[in-house]
Scaffold this active site. Structure first.
Site, short mmCIF file in Angstrom:
data_model
loop_
_atom_site.label_atom_id
_atom_site.label_comp_id
_atom_site.label_asym_id
_atom_site.label_seq_id
_atom_site.Cartn_x
_atom_site.Cartn_y
_atom_site.Cartn_z
CG ASN A 143 -59.91 58.31 -52.81
OD1 ASN A 143 -59.53 59.39 -52.36
ND2 ASN A 143 -60.19 57.28 -52.04
N GLY A 190 -49.89 53.14 -61.16
CA GLY A 190 -50.10 52.40 -62.39
C GLY A 190 -51.43 51.69 -62.49
CB THR A 227 -34.26 45.15 -57.67
OG1 THR A 227 -33.13 44.68 -56.92
CG2 THR A 227 -34.08 44.85 -59.14
CB CYS A 313 -58.11 51.76 -48.13
SG CYS A 313 -56.76 52.14 -49.23
N1 PLP Z 1 -54.32 57.91 -53.55
C1 PLP Z 1 -55.55 57.78 -54.02
C2 PLP Z 1 -56.36 59.00 -54.31
C3 PLP Z 1 -56.08 56.51 -54.27
O1 PLP Z 1 -57.33 56.39 -54.76
C4 PLP Z 1 -55.28 55.37 -54.00
C5 PLP Z 1 -55.83 54.00 -54.17
O2 PLP Z 1 -57.00 53.74 -53.96
C6 PLP Z 1 -53.98 55.57 -53.51
C7 PLP Z 1 -53.53 56.86 -53.30
C8 PLP Z 1 -53.07 54.41 -53.24
O3 PLP Z 1 -52.51 53.96 -54.45
P1 PLP Z 1 -51.85 52.50 -54.54
O4 PLP Z 1 -52.97 51.52 -54.48
O5 PLP Z 1 -51.15 52.52 -55.86
O6 PLP Z 1 -50.91 52.37 -53.40
#
Ligand code: PLP
Length: 370
Positions: A143, A190, A227, A313
């Protein structure tokens, strides 16, 4: 505003929005047995079928979750009760933390390093592959760097040395670009595809060792109680369908934007992290040596450009990227910027970025010297 942070979250797409709005008019709880519940269940199962057919799996393999994080946690928790979990050093925190939680509960985990190119080190993976391994989890593409990981080679290696081991890949960033080899459990999310935040899925074979992370009504194969977010599931199916339909065209257009960003960055002494390896077209990750991160982001922000210094994050809080650390990037002072593009990105936005970069980089170099 010029939004170049699709990898953090993509704007809600028209297709997903229309599907979501239509689904919200169906009111029942999908677990209820009355007519309204059955109507809701019916559109939920249609969404499940659509996702399954787009990914070439059975509908029963699609487990809806609240997003990528929850799907990653589910993918790790069950196998960790069966044996060793191997995962790469560049996994998203959702995998790393899930593995840490498993380790604190007595599970055995091991981190597989990546090469300076940013690709999982297959020799290092081969070493611990034995009969004790329950899971190998390697993301389809990173990412931050956008670097695509060798899932087919990993699958072959695991089949040869630890055939009992399960395979999982976090394809949150990659699902609209890469075809995942058969045999992998897959995480998707999503909001990286244009659907709303709050929906994702783990694609896992019926015999994948899953355990529930929370107690409740036992929805979703009894492993993901709560749910079900039916409208979210419908929007996810629509967004995935749309993304896959546009795959080739989008790859071509976004790779061209990426090449322009790289050229503009190189002209300013920047360079792309990692080696000469395959990458996602929508993520461009560039390192600017001798620059102050906050000044650089601020400079771009003043030009109306939203991008990221790292993974979603850690955006907003500067700390050295674990991904770059794993790749052995050893600059004293540098900023790594991630520009990520998508459906609505256009040439004039890339032109504006290219025009804004020199001023922002110079300002950030000065700030780093003071
Ligand atoms: N995995 C990767 C490679 C991501 O880039 C991300 C979000 O940045 C996630 C997992 C987490 O996904 P979510 O934001 O849908 O929890």
């Amino acid at each position: 505003m010029i939004y170049l942070d699709y990898a953090a979250t993509a704007p809600l797409s028209d297709v997903a929005k229309a599907a979501w709005l239509e689904a919200t008019s169906v009111q029942g709880n999908a677990s209820a047995i009355h007519g309204a519940g059955r109507a809701s269940r019916s559109i939920l199962e249609d969404a499940r079928e659509k996702i399954a057919s787009l990914l070439g799996v059975d509908a029963a393999e699609v487990i809806f979750t609240s997003g990528g994080t929850e799907a990653d946690n589910l993918a790790i928790a069950g196998p960790a009760t069966k044996g060793t979990v191997l995962y790469s050093a560049i996994e998203h925190p959702a995998i790393q933390e899930a593995a840490d939680i498993a380790a604190r509960s007595g599970g055995t985990t091991r981190v597989i390093p990546v090469t300076p190119d940013g690709v999982v080190d297959l020799n290092a993976l081969a070493d611990p592959l034995d009969e004790s391994v329950a899971l190998v989890s390697v993301m389809a593409a990173n990412n931050e760097s956008g670097i695509i990981q060798p899932l087919a080679e990993i699958k072959d290696l695991v089949a040869e040395k630890a055939p009992q081991a399960r395979l999982h890949t976090d394809a949150v960033q990659a699902i609209s670009t890469i075809t995942i080899p058969d045999g992998y459990a897959i995480t998707i999310s999503g909001h990286k595809l244009g659907a709303p935040v709050g929906i994702g899925a783990l694609i896992a074979a019926r015999d994948y060792p899953l355990i529930a992370l929370e107690g409740g009504g036992g929805q979703e194969r009894k492993v993901r109680s709560g749910t079900i977010n039916v409208a979210g599931a419908v929007a996810l199916a629509a967004a995935l369908e749309d993304a896959l339909a546009k795959k080739e065209e989008k790859a071509r257009v976004l790779a061209n934007f990426s090449a322009q960003i790289v050229a503009a960055s190189e002209a300013l002494g920047g360079y792309r992290s990692g080696g000469d390896v395959p990458r996602l077209p929508h993520i461009t990750h560039v390192i600017f040596p001798g620059t102050d991160p906050e000044a650089l982001l601020l400079g771009l922000d003043m030009a109306g450009i939203s991008c990221s210094t790292g993974s979603a994050c850690s955006a907003g809080v500067y700390r050295p990227s674990t991904v770059l650390e794993a790749m052995g990037v050893a600059e004293d002072t540098y900023t790594a910027l991630r520009f990520s593009t998508g459906d609505s990105t256009n040439q004039s936005e890339i032109d504006a970025l290219v025009a804004a970069l020199p001023g922002a980089v110079n300002m950030a170099r000065k700030a780093a010297r003071t």
